[in-house]
Scaffold this motif. Structure first.
Motif, PDB file in Angstrom:
ATOM      1  N   ASN A   1     113.372  -0.597  60.870  1.00  0.00           N
ATOM      2  CA  ASN A   1     113.255   0.404  61.933  1.00  0.00           C
ATOM      3  C   ASN A   1     111.909   1.116  61.887  1.00  0.00           C
ATOM      4  O   ASN A   1     111.312   1.387  62.924  1.00  0.00           O
ATOM      5  CB  ASN A   1     114.393   1.424  61.842  1.00  0.00           C
ATOM      6  N   THR A   2     111.435   1.402  60.704  1.00  0.00           N
ATOM      7  CA  THR A   2     110.138   2.065  60.554  1.00  0.00           C
ATOM      8  C   THR A   2     109.014   1.219  61.123  1.00  0.00           C
ATOM      9  O   THR A   2     108.169   1.701  61.873  1.00  0.00           O
ATOM     10  CB  THR A   2     109.869   2.389  59.058  1.00  0.00           C
ATOM     11  N   VAL A   3     109.018  -0.066  60.815  1.00  0.00           N
ATOM     12  CA  VAL A   3     107.967  -0.963  61.308  1.00  0.00           C
ATOM     13  C   VAL A   3     108.102  -1.163  62.818  1.00  0.00           C
ATOM     14  O   VAL A   3     107.100  -1.213  63.531  1.00  0.00           O
ATOM     15  CB  VAL A   3     107.993  -2.309  60.542  1.00  0.00           C
ATOM     16  N   GLN A   4     109.325  -1.248  63.303  1.00  0.00           N
ATOM     17  CA  GLN A   4     109.508  -1.401  64.753  1.00  0.00           C
ATOM     18  C   GLN A   4     109.001  -0.166  65.500  1.00  0.00           C
ATOM     19  O   GLN A   4     108.364  -0.297  66.543  1.00  0.00           O
ATOM     20  CB  GLN A   4     110.967  -1.674  65.081  1.00  0.00           C
ATOM     21  N   ARG A   5     109.267   1.019  64.970  1.00  0.00           N
ATOM     22  CA  ARG A   5     108.742   2.247  65.608  1.00  0.00           C
ATOM     23  C   ARG A   5     107.226   2.260  65.580  1.00  0.00           C
ATOM     24  O   ARG A   5     106.578   2.676  66.525  1.00  0.00           O
ATOM     25  CB  ARG A   5     109.293   3.481  64.898  1.00  0.00           C
ATOM     26  N   LEU A   6     106.664   1.790  64.491  1.00  0.00           N
ATOM     27  CA  LEU A   6     105.207   1.728  64.365  1.00  0.00           C
ATOM     28  C   LEU A   6     104.605   0.812  65.437  1.00  0.00           C
ATOM     29  O   LEU A   6     103.619   1.154  66.061  1.00  0.00           O
ATOM     30  CB  LEU A   6     104.831   1.232  62.962  1.00  0.00           C
TER      31      LEU A   6
ATOM     32  N   MET B   1      98.811  -5.518  64.720  1.00  0.00           N
ATOM     33  CA  MET B   1      99.876  -5.912  63.823  1.00  0.00           C
ATOM     34  C   MET B   1     100.398  -7.273  64.283  1.00  0.00           C
ATOM     35  O   MET B   1     100.470  -7.551  65.467  1.00  0.00           O
ATOM     36  CB  MET B   1     100.971  -4.855  63.832  1.00  0.00           C
ATOM     37  N   ASN B   2     100.801  -8.079  63.353  1.00  0.00           N
ATOM     38  CA  ASN B   2     101.238  -9.444  63.608  1.00  0.00           C
ATOM     39  C   ASN B   2     102.657  -9.453  64.201  1.00  0.00           C
ATOM     40  O   ASN B   2     103.643  -9.345  63.484  1.00  0.00           O
ATOM     41  CB  ASN B   2     101.192 -10.224  62.292  1.00  0.00           C
ATOM     42  N   SER B   3     102.735  -9.613  65.526  1.00  0.00           N
ATOM     43  CA  SER B   3     104.037  -9.542  66.194  1.00  0.00           C
ATOM     44  C   SER B   3     104.935 -10.727  65.830  1.00  0.00           C
ATOM     45  O   SER B   3     106.165 -10.579  65.765  1.00  0.00           O
ATOM     46  CB  SER B   3     103.861  -9.445  67.707  1.00  0.00           C
ATOM     47  N   THR B   4     104.356 -11.881  65.569  1.00  0.00           N
ATOM     48  CA  THR B   4     105.156 -13.041  65.167  1.00  0.00           C
ATOM     49  C   THR B   4     105.815 -12.785  63.818  1.00  0.00           C
ATOM     50  O   THR B   4     107.000 -13.079  63.627  1.00  0.00           O
ATOM     51  CB  THR B   4     104.273 -14.302  65.084  1.00  0.00           C
ATOM     52  N   LEU B   5     105.083 -12.218  62.908  1.00  0.00           N
ATOM     53  CA  LEU B   5     105.617 -11.897  61.591  1.00  0.00           C
ATOM     54  C   LEU B   5     106.706 -10.818  61.685  1.00  0.00           C
ATOM     55  O   LEU B   5     107.739 -10.909  61.024  1.00  0.00           O
ATOM     56  CB  LEU B   5     104.493 -11.462  60.651  1.00  0.00           C
ATOM     57  N   ILE B   6     106.479  -9.841  62.530  1.00  0.00           N
ATOM     58  CA  ILE B   6     107.495  -8.800  62.712  1.00  0.00           C
ATOM     59  C   ILE B   6     108.771  -9.395  63.305  1.00  0.00           C
ATOM     60  O   ILE B   6     109.879  -9.057  62.867  1.00  0.00           O
ATOM     61  CB  ILE B   6     106.950  -7.648  63.579  1.00  0.00           C
TER      62      ILE B   6
ATOM     63  N   LYS C   1     111.215  -9.041  51.478  1.00  0.00           N
ATOM     64  CA  LYS C   1     110.131  -8.421  50.703  1.00  0.00           C
ATOM     65  C   LYS C   1     108.842  -9.223  50.822  1.00  0.00           C
ATOM     66  O   LYS C   1     107.766  -8.659  50.981  1.00  0.00           O
ATOM     67  CB  LYS C   1     110.530  -8.316  49.231  1.00  0.00           C
ATOM     68  N   THR C   2     108.960 -10.533  50.763  1.00  0.00           N
ATOM     69  CA  THR C   2     107.783 -11.406  50.885  1.00  0.00           C
ATOM     70  C   THR C   2     107.157 -11.287  52.271  1.00  0.00           C
ATOM     71  O   THR C   2     105.925 -11.225  52.401  1.00  0.00           O
ATOM     72  CB  THR C   2     108.176 -12.866  50.597  1.00  0.00           C
ATOM     73  N   LEU C   3     107.985 -11.236  53.294  1.00  0.00           N
ATOM     74  CA  LEU C   3     107.470 -11.095  54.656  1.00  0.00           C
ATOM     75  C   LEU C   3     106.760  -9.754  54.836  1.00  0.00           C
ATOM     76  O   LEU C   3     105.714  -9.689  55.483  1.00  0.00           O
ATOM     77  CB  LEU C   3     108.606 -11.248  55.668  1.00  0.00           C
ATOM     78  N   PHE C   4     107.312  -8.704  54.258  1.00  0.00           N
ATOM     79  CA  PHE C   4     106.639  -7.403  54.325  1.00  0.00           C
ATOM     80  C   PHE C   4     105.317  -7.433  53.557  1.00  0.00           C
ATOM     81  O   PHE C   4     104.337  -6.835  53.991  1.00  0.00           O
ATOM     82  CB  PHE C   4     107.540  -6.281  53.802  1.00  0.00           C
ATOM     83  N   ALA C   5     105.276  -8.117  52.439  1.00  0.00           N
ATOM     84  CA  ALA C   5     104.021  -8.254  51.690  1.00  0.00           C
ATOM     85  C   ALA C   5     102.988  -9.007  52.535  1.00  0.00           C
ATOM     86  O   ALA C   5     101.804  -8.644  52.542  1.00  0.00           O
ATOM     87  CB  ALA C   5     104.268  -8.964  50.365  1.00  0.00           C
ATOM     88  N   ASP C   6     103.432 -10.026  53.257  1.00  0.00           N
ATOM     89  CA  ASP C   6     102.531 -10.756  54.161  1.00  0.00           C
ATOM     90  C   ASP C   6     102.018  -9.838  55.272  1.00  0.00           C
ATOM     91  O   ASP C   6     100.842  -9.896  55.648  1.00  0.00           O
ATOM     92  CB  ASP C   6     103.251 -11.958  54.786  1.00  0.00           C
ATOM     93  N   LEU C   7     102.899  -9.000  55.787  1.00  0.00           N
ATOM     94  CA  LEU C   7     102.512  -8.043  56.824  1.00  0.00           C
ATOM     95  C   LEU C   7     101.453  -7.075  56.285  1.00  0.00           C
ATOM     96  O   LEU C   7     100.474  -6.781  56.965  1.00  0.00           O
ATOM     97  CB  LEU C   7     103.756  -7.285  57.299  1.00  0.00           C
ATOM     98  N   LEU C   8     101.629  -6.636  55.061  1.00  0.00           N
ATOM     99  CA  LEU C   8     100.659  -5.742  54.439  1.00  0.00           C
ATOM    100  C   LEU C   8      99.314  -6.434  54.223  1.00  0.00           C
ATOM    101  O   LEU C   8      98.266  -5.831  54.425  1.00  0.00           O
ATOM    102  CB  LEU C   8     101.199  -5.203  53.112  1.00  0.00           C
TER     103      LEU C   8
ATOM    104  N   ASN D   1      97.184   0.039  56.440  1.00  0.00           N
ATOM    105  CA  ASN D   1      98.233   0.707  57.212  1.00  0.00           C
ATOM    106  C   ASN D   1      99.155   1.458  56.253  1.00  0.00           C
ATOM    107  O   ASN D   1      99.928   0.858  55.510  1.00  0.00           O
ATOM    108  CB  ASN D   1      99.018  -0.322  58.032  1.00  0.00           C
ATOM    109  N   GLN D   2      99.061   2.786  56.287  1.00  0.00           N
ATOM    110  CA  GLN D   2      99.796   3.622  55.339  1.00  0.00           C
ATOM    111  C   GLN D   2     101.308   3.459  55.475  1.00  0.00           C
ATOM    112  O   GLN D   2     102.029   3.467  54.473  1.00  0.00           O
ATOM    113  CB  GLN D   2      99.400   5.095  55.510  1.00  0.00           C
TER     114      GLN D   2
END
Length: 107
Positions: free
Chosen positions: A98-103, A1-6, A36-43, A49-50
């Motif tokens: 929080n969900t993405v950080q836990r992931l 997972m892209n830590s910079t993006l997170i 929302k755009t950043l999350f779309a980039d993460l996806l 990733n479900q």
């Protein structure tokens, strides 16, 4: 997972969470769109990733519902409903973060 993006998402969320209802809906909407755009980039970087798929869907569906209500309530001077929707959107985004950080902690 892209830590910079997170890290960028978390930083944007910090600004998003500091917004106040008295700031009006515009700053909230702009910041929500960025997140929302950043999350779309993460996806895009992890399309299978479900968890991310579910978070993006939640922000798209429920986030837009809350965002449109915010605008409607603000325009109609329905202060209490405006504040409730404003805080609901902030809570939704905080939950997504929080969900993405836990992931990422599990990986």
């Amino acid at each position: 997972m892209n830590s910079t993006l997170i890290t960028t998402i978390v930083t944007e969320n910090q600004s998003f969470q500091r917004l106040k209802t008295t700031d009006g809906p515009a700053p909230l909407m702009v910041s929500f769109m960025r997140i929302k755009t950043l999350f779309a980039d993460l996806l895009r970087g992890d399309p299978d990733n479900q968890t991310i798929i579910e978070v993006v869907h939640l922000l798209q569906e429920r986030g837009w519902q809350d965002a449109s209500r915010i605008l409607d309530y603000y325009e109609d001077d329905q202060e209490e409903d405006y504040q409730i929707s404003f805080y609901r959107l902030q809570a939704l985004v905080a939950n997504a973060i929080n969900t993405v950080q836990r992931l990422t902690q599990r990986q």
